[in-house]
Scaffold this motif. Structure first.
Motif, PDB file in Angstrom:
ATOM      1  N   SER A  22      -6.104  -5.299   3.028  1.00 54.31           N
ATOM      2  CA  SER A  22      -6.994  -4.453   3.823  1.00 54.31           C
ATOM      3  C   SER A  22      -6.214  -3.495   4.726  1.00 54.31           C
ATOM      4  O   SER A  22      -5.245  -3.899   5.375  1.00 54.31           O
ATOM      5  N   ASN A  23      -6.650  -2.238   4.708  1.00 54.57           N
ATOM      6  CA  ASN A  23      -6.163  -1.190   5.618  1.00 54.57           C
ATOM      7  C   ASN A  23      -4.780  -0.638   5.285  1.00 54.57           C
ATOM      8  O   ASN A  23      -4.298   0.259   5.985  1.00 54.57           O
ATOM      9  N   ALA A  24      -4.134  -1.095   4.224  1.00 51.46           N
ATOM     10  CA  ALA A  24      -2.780  -0.620   3.932  1.00 51.46           C
ATOM     11  C   ALA A  24      -2.759   0.854   3.533  1.00 51.46           C
ATOM     12  O   ALA A  24      -1.924   1.622   4.025  1.00 51.46           O
ATOM     13  N   SER A  25      -3.667   1.268   2.649  1.00 49.77           N
ATOM     14  CA  SER A  25      -3.682   2.682   2.250  1.00 49.77           C
ATOM     15  C   SER A  25      -4.168   3.553   3.401  1.00 49.77           C
ATOM     16  O   SER A  25      -3.706   4.678   3.590  1.00 49.77           O
ATOM     17  N   LYS A  26      -5.104   3.034   4.178  1.00 50.86           N
ATOM     18  CA  LYS A  26      -5.592   3.767   5.354  1.00 50.86           C
ATOM     19  C   LYS A  26      -4.442   3.989   6.351  1.00 50.86           C
ATOM     20  O   LYS A  26      -4.319   5.054   6.945  1.00 50.86           O
ATOM     21  N   TYR A  27      -3.606   2.976   6.505  1.00 55.51           N
ATOM     22  CA  TYR A  27      -2.440   3.069   7.382  1.00 55.51           C
ATOM     23  C   TYR A  27      -1.521   4.200   6.906  1.00 55.51           C
ATOM     24  O   TYR A  27      -1.067   5.029   7.707  1.00 55.51           O
ATOM     25  N   GLY A  40       0.821  -1.195   0.000  1.00 51.65           N
ATOM     26  CA  GLY A  40       0.000   0.000   0.000  1.00 51.65           C
ATOM     27  C   GLY A  40       0.861   1.253   0.000  1.00 51.65           C
ATOM     28  O   GLY A  40       2.079   1.178   0.165  1.00 51.65           O
ATOM     29  N   SER A  71      -4.029   0.151  -2.238  1.00 54.48           N
ATOM     30  CA  SER A  71      -3.977  -0.863  -1.197  1.00 54.48           C
ATOM     31  C   SER A  71      -4.148  -2.236  -1.834  1.00 54.48           C
ATOM     32  O   SER A  71      -5.095  -2.460  -2.587  1.00 54.48           O
TER      33      SER A  71
END
Length: 218
Positions: free
Chosen positions: A170-175, A149, A167
């Motif tokens: 899951s959640n990689a771009s959000k991280y 991500g 991403s």
């Protein structure tokens, strides 16, 4: 008599390094057409609240929408589940170590309700040059030694102009986005320019402000 804003045809750029006043943008936010993606023009655009967005093999389109989607770094929303991820060792974050890989991934990742990509070959070349000059910045998220991500954008020194993120898990771009917001908050940046509204960005705390307000922040 209609009170709607009258249709204004977009301004056609010449070789001159200039843009029209952003108030000339039409209701969709389209301001100008043509020009080039030279580092000098791109930087001038971002410094004036304008960004390029167009399809492959099409004229360059320049935008300055009203309202504008932004994130104030101190308003980033972090869920309980994301706090666990941030405090754990699921991901590893780096900055500016794999800019080209990030922009390639942003261009190639499949997105819901989207065919093709606006990150054209010409755009990649232009932003790689801005990266070499120190203006384009990337955040990379790794799982073990695999890039999963990240995001990239233009750093104006007080505002970060986000361009794209991707991403693969899951959640990689959000991280990456949360870490960016935390970094910018620590440096007293005014906002992350997210350009246009999406539900995903809104869920992370981004909000719409008027173009006039955004321009005053620039």
């Amino acid at each position: 008599m209609s009170k709607d804003k009258p249709h204004i045809p977009p301004f056609f750029l010449t070789e001159a390094l200039e843009f029209p006043p952003v108030e000339m943008a039409n209701t969709e936010g389209l301001l100008a057409v043509g020009g080039d993606l030279s580092p000098e023009r791109l930087l001038l655009a971002y410094q004036n609240g304008i960004f390029p967005w167009f399809n492959e093999d099409a004229l360059i389109l320049w935008w300055c929408p009203d309202p504008r989607m932004v994130l104030f770094p101190d308003k980033i929303k972090i869920s309980k589940s994301m706090r666990k991820i941030l405090n754990g060792n699921q991901f590893r974050l780096t900055r500016n170590t794999a800019f080209e890989a990030v922009i390639e991934a942003c261009a190639s990742v499949k997105r819901t309700d989207q065919t093709g990509t606006w990150i054209t070959r010409e755009m990649k070349k232009a932003y790689l040059e801005l990266h070499r000059r120190g203006f384009a910045v990337s955040y990379e998220v790794w799982k073990a030694d695999t890039l999963v991500g990240g995001l990239y954008g233009i750093d104006l020194g007080h505002i970060f102009c986000g361009e794209s993120m991707f991403s693969l898990v899951s959640n990689a771009s959000k991280y990456a986005f949360i870490r960016l917001a935390q970094d910018l908050d620590a440096k007293d940046y005014q906002c992350v320019d997210c350009q246009l509204y999406t539900k995903h960005l809104a869920s992370l705390g981004a909000e719409e402000i008027s173009r006039k307000t955004f321009m005053s922040m620039l």
